[in-house]
Scaffold this motif. Structure first.
Motif, PDB file in Angstrom:
ATOM      1  N   LYS A  21       0.835  -1.201   0.000  1.00  0.00           N
ATOM      2  CA  LYS A  21       0.000   0.000   0.000  1.00  0.00           C
ATOM      3  C   LYS A  21       0.880   1.265   0.000  1.00  0.00           C
ATOM      4  CE  LYS A  21      -3.965   1.942   2.517  1.00  0.00           C
ATOM      5  NZ  LYS A  21      -3.297   3.181   2.982  1.00  0.00           N
ATOM      6  N   LYS A  22       1.822   1.306   0.913  1.00  0.00           N
ATOM      7  CA  LYS A  22       2.652   2.499   1.080  1.00  0.00           C
ATOM      8  C   LYS A  22       3.612   2.721  -0.103  1.00  0.00           C
ATOM      9  CE  LYS A  22       2.641   1.993   6.081  1.00  0.00           C
ATOM     10  NZ  LYS A  22       2.052   3.213   6.662  1.00  0.00           N
ATOM     11  N   LEU A  23       4.250   1.646  -0.560  1.00  0.00           N
ATOM     12  CA  LEU A  23       5.173   1.799  -1.691  1.00  0.00           C
ATOM     13  C   LEU A  23       4.402   2.257  -2.929  1.00  0.00           C
ATOM     14  CD1 LEU A  23       7.490  -1.362  -1.375  1.00  0.00           C
ATOM     15  CD2 LEU A  23       8.006   0.973  -0.658  1.00  0.00           C
ATOM     16  N   THR A  24       3.207   1.701  -3.101  1.00  0.00           N
ATOM     17  CA  THR A  24       2.401   2.065  -4.268  1.00  0.00           C
ATOM     18  C   THR A  24       1.997   3.540  -4.203  1.00  0.00           C
ATOM     19  OG1 THR A  24       1.602  -0.198  -4.423  1.00  0.00           O
ATOM     20  CG2 THR A  24       0.324   1.483  -5.592  1.00  0.00           C
TER      21      THR A  24
ATOM     22  N   PRO B  45       0.900 -15.364  -4.100  1.00  0.00           N
ATOM     23  CA  PRO B  45       0.021 -14.192  -4.282  1.00  0.00           C
ATOM     24  C   PRO B  45       0.081 -13.193  -3.118  1.00  0.00           C
ATOM     25  CG  PRO B  45      -1.261 -16.232  -4.069  1.00  0.00           C
ATOM     26  CD  PRO B  45       0.157 -16.630  -4.189  1.00  0.00           C
ATOM     27  N   GLU B  46       0.596 -13.607  -1.970  1.00  0.00           N
ATOM     28  CA  GLU B  46       0.702 -12.630  -0.880  1.00  0.00           C
ATOM     29  C   GLU B  46       2.005 -11.826  -0.967  1.00  0.00           C
ATOM     30  OE1 GLU B  46       0.449 -15.141   2.722  1.00  0.00           O
ATOM     31  OE2 GLU B  46       2.462 -14.440   3.194  1.00  0.00           O
ATOM     32  N   ASN B  47       2.839 -12.148  -1.967  1.00  0.00           N
ATOM     33  CA  ASN B  47       4.079 -11.376  -2.154  1.00  0.00           C
ATOM     34  C   ASN B  47       4.035 -10.454  -3.377  1.00  0.00           C
ATOM     35  OD1 ASN B  47       4.872 -13.020  -0.032  1.00  0.00           O
ATOM     36  ND2 ASN B  47       6.963 -13.259  -0.786  1.00  0.00           N
ATOM     37  N   VAL B  48       2.872 -10.349  -3.992  1.00  0.00           N
ATOM     38  CA  VAL B  48       2.740  -9.504  -5.178  1.00  0.00           C
ATOM     39  C   VAL B  48       1.643  -8.473  -4.940  1.00  0.00           C
ATOM     40  CG1 VAL B  48       2.229  -9.458  -7.657  1.00  0.00           C
ATOM     41  CG2 VAL B  48       3.426 -11.416  -6.662  1.00  0.00           C
ATOM     42  N   GLU B  53      -2.765  -3.258  -3.854  1.00  0.00           N
ATOM     43  CA  GLU B  53      -3.450  -4.343  -3.157  1.00  0.00           C
ATOM     44  C   GLU B  53      -2.692  -5.657  -3.372  1.00  0.00           C
ATOM     45  OE1 GLU B  53      -8.194  -5.657  -2.930  1.00  0.00           O
ATOM     46  OE2 GLU B  53      -7.286  -5.057  -4.808  1.00  0.00           O
ATOM     47  N   LEU B  54      -2.618  -6.478  -2.305  1.00  0.00           N
ATOM     48  CA  LEU B  54      -1.998  -7.796  -2.476  1.00  0.00           C
ATOM     49  C   LEU B  54      -2.817  -8.634  -3.452  1.00  0.00           C
ATOM     50  CD1 LEU B  54      -0.946  -9.003   1.096  1.00  0.00           C
ATOM     51  CD2 LEU B  54       0.480  -7.924  -0.649  1.00  0.00           C
TER      52      LEU B  54
END
Lengths: 67, 67, 67, 67, 67, 67
Positions: A21-24, B45-48, B53-54
């Motif tokens: 969220k923050k990096l985006t 998928p929790e690392n992308v 949003e994840l």
């Protein structure tokens, strides 16, 4: 379509959610592009070296010193 | 000696075999160099993150919507 | 010592300054580690492909359409 | 949203166009995902080493041998 | 603050220790900077392709030939 | 076929030659594989951030302090 790759230690899913969220948000502000991809890589401490020493060994040594 | 790195979701070994074959053919045609290295990375998928949003959360939300 | 690599378009030095500051703040918050490295890569639009088309060609086509 | 990074020698824009098209087709077929990003990196021969020797030196030596 | 990323096969922790030590010494000598980060990535043979063939298949074929 | 990527500052061709030679020797010793690829990336100081500050700004500030 900027892509951000992060090399760091293992973190839990809530921290990943925050990180993405923050990096985006940071990237959207600077680039003015909404579509940002983030890839998080979690490196075990025995796969990272700092100043010639494995992070795994470093931690062990610090524990000894402070113990 | 071009090197191709692919960041994608988890795939089975037969798909990896196809991916390496096809990407290599494409690179050989364009570069005119036979010796191509491909490295496939499978990201959970929790690392992308996509648009903040994840991928893991995104899938969950889509499932809810379509459910 | 997390490292962040950003693949994006060309930006000016003031934007790089902001990007490094903001990405670092985000990473410090999540990892609790002060020492963050950021590497910014600026890719020319003829070196990036999206959905099979060079970004350079895409821009040209959009310009035609809107012209 | 798979991302493909290609490390290779310098190529002209027509070859980049072909490379992006072909790599994307290969990835779409295997992943079943339309949205593929390709980043092409062009490395000068003095920045690449093979078996301990700069590619730039290697080429010079081959030219001498064949000359 | 140079960063070195190594893509290779799985190795044990003692080899990682050596690898980090030696790569760091090499980088310190050339760059004259003490602070070097090394990230080791271990790729399973089914995620690496060489000349169009998975490393995993290649090994199997070599074993058959020599068997 | 291990691949080593080095992110560092700009260096001259003689240093690149040494870097490739030394990194390759280190990798050959540890992996027992002769065929090593090294890719050197030279990042301008305005594209690198350390602890939230551009390397380019950091250098300028240090120059002022020591001047």
């Amino acid at each position: 379509m900027p892509t951000i790759m992060v090399e760091g230690p293992k973190i839990d899913v809530e921290k990943k959610r925050q990180l993405v969220k923050k990096l985006t948000e940071a990237a959207v502000e600077v680039y003015g592009i909404e579509h940002i991809i983030v890839i998080i890589r979690e490196n075990p401490p025995e796969n990272v070296g700092i100043s010639g020493e494995l992070l795994a060994d470093r931690k062990r040594n610090e524990d000894k010193t402070s113990g």
